[in-house]
Design a protein around this motif. Structure first.
Motif, PDB file in Angstrom:
ATOM      1  N   GLU A  15      22.307  39.570 -55.938  1.00 48.90           N
ATOM      2  CA  GLU A  15      22.024  39.244 -54.541  1.00 48.90           C
ATOM      3  C   GLU A  15      20.657  39.792 -54.145  1.00 48.90           C
ATOM      4  O   GLU A  15      20.039  40.571 -54.859  1.00 48.90           O
ATOM      5  N   ASP A 104      23.892  41.566 -46.556  1.00 49.05           N
ATOM      6  CA  ASP A 104      22.541  41.048 -46.768  1.00 49.05           C
ATOM      7  C   ASP A 104      21.652  41.584 -45.653  1.00 49.05           C
ATOM      8  O   ASP A 104      22.142  42.179 -44.686  1.00 49.05           O
ATOM      9  N   ASN A 149      25.767  36.686 -43.363  1.00 56.53           N
ATOM     10  CA  ASN A 149      24.676  36.641 -44.337  1.00 56.53           C
ATOM     11  C   ASN A 149      23.352  36.536 -43.599  1.00 56.53           C
ATOM     12  O   ASN A 149      23.283  36.130 -42.452  1.00 56.53           O
ATOM     13  N   GLY A 200      22.762  33.699 -48.980  1.00 59.34           N
ATOM     14  CA  GLY A 200      21.530  34.321 -48.524  1.00 59.34           C
ATOM     15  C   GLY A 200      20.529  33.299 -48.009  1.00 59.34           C
ATOM     16  O   GLY A 200      20.485  32.158 -48.466  1.00 59.34           O
ATOM     17  N   SER A 202      16.342  32.756 -46.704  1.00 59.47           N
ATOM     18  CA  SER A 202      15.000  33.332 -46.830  1.00 59.47           C
ATOM     19  C   SER A 202      13.959  32.302 -46.408  1.00 59.47           C
ATOM     20  O   SER A 202      14.274  31.131 -46.188  1.00 59.47           O
ATOM     21  N   THR A 240      22.791  32.871 -54.895  1.00 57.36           N
ATOM     22  CA  THR A 240      23.041  33.683 -53.709  1.00 57.36           C
ATOM     23  C   THR A 240      21.829  33.821 -52.793  1.00 57.36           C
ATOM     24  O   THR A 240      21.971  33.771 -51.577  1.00 57.36           O
ATOM     25  N   LYS A 241      20.646  34.017 -53.349  1.00 57.35           N
ATOM     26  CA  LYS A 241      19.464  34.162 -52.488  1.00 57.35           C
ATOM     27  C   LYS A 241      18.213  33.786 -53.266  1.00 57.35           C
ATOM     28  O   LYS A 241      18.142  33.973 -54.486  1.00 57.35           O
TER      29      LYS A 241
END
Length: 280
Positions: A15, A104, A149, A200, A202, A240-241
């Protein structure tokens, strides 16, 4: 498009992929294995630190130390050579042991921290969205999540927050809270319409939003207007991210927990940190 593993190690619950610009390194965690990792982009120089508890994130502070979200609460960590570390407790989450953990987090433009928590049973509405200023003072932004998240601070949209599994009071999806909104209430930004779960979240250098898809094998890119720009299928389950580098490369953490062997054969890079190049 080229998709390759950064290194040979497989993670249980990789993660928190994060591009550390000052160090020119990729940072991430394995929540279940209680580890923080850092690597150069070639995967040749890999470092790790073992934490005493489940760890949700490790993000840099302006003073060179790291915000570290452990199960019991927030810490500031000095990560030393040879895997050694010094931890300073900032906050307790305030739930009975085993009910809640950090999940997160993302950084604000001033180095402050936005962090999410989740119910350990993935069913109870115990998760929150929290804000910590540079001194570690906490403010609760929202407290009606099961698996929170993000959050992600976006310069145009303000705060983006993810509910991964959904419940009666908050559907699975992404929510926005604009900094200039007079009532500071979060509103739906994108409701999830796929079989996977939003994980996640970003931002890339052009302000586009990337979201992992836990339980699936696809990562998705959105415009600030909420338009789906592209979806990339991976040879790995549970991305996940995503960390988007200035040169256009992507690094993606993935998870192998609860994945049967037959599915690992179908998706052989499950649990790896993936490097994606030439995707545009």
């Amino acid at each position: 498009m080229q998709i390759t593993p950064l290194h040979s190690h497989s993670h249980t619950l990789g993660e928190g992929a994060f591009w550390h610009h000052e160090q020119q390194q990729i940072w991430w965690v394995d929540i279940i294995e209680k580890k923080i990792y850092a690597s150069d982009t070639d995967g040749k120089y890999l470092r790790s630190w073992t934490m005493p508890e489940l760890i949700g994130f490790a993000l840099p502070r302006p003073d060179g130390r790291f915000w570290v979200g452990l199960q019991s609460g927030l810490h500031i960590a000095e990560l030393l050579d040879k895997g050694e570390s010094r931890l300073e407790r900032v906050d307790h989450l305030g739930h009975p042991e085993g009910e809640v953990r950090f999940n997160d987090a993302g950084l604000g433009p001033d180095g402050s921290l936005y962090a999410s928590t989740m119910a350990m049973d993935a069913e109870s509405v115990l998760g929150s969205m929290l804000y910590y200023d540079a001194d570690g003072n906490r403010m609760t932004l929202a407290d009606d999540f099961v698996i929170g998240n993000g959050p992600l601070w976006h310069p145009q949209l303000g705060l983006l927050m993810v509910e991964t599994v959904g419940h009666e009071g908050r559907a699975k999806g992404i929510y926005a809270r604009h900094p200039t909104a007079p009532d500071a209430v979060d509103t739906p930004w994108f409701m999830w319409e796929w079989d996977s779960s939003p994980d996640g979240i970003s931002i890339d250098p052009l302000g586009r939003i990337w979201v992992g898809g836990y339980g699936g094998h696809t990562i998705r890119q959105f415009s600030p207007a909420g338009e789906l720009l592209q979806a990339i299928d991976l040879p790995a389950l549970s991305p996940t991210k995503i960390a988007a580098l200035p040169d256009g490369r992507l690094f993606v953490t993935t998870a192998s927990e609860n994945v049967p062997d037959e599915q690992k054969e179908q998706f052989p890079l499950t649990g790896k940190v993936l490097l994606i190049s030439d995707y545009q």
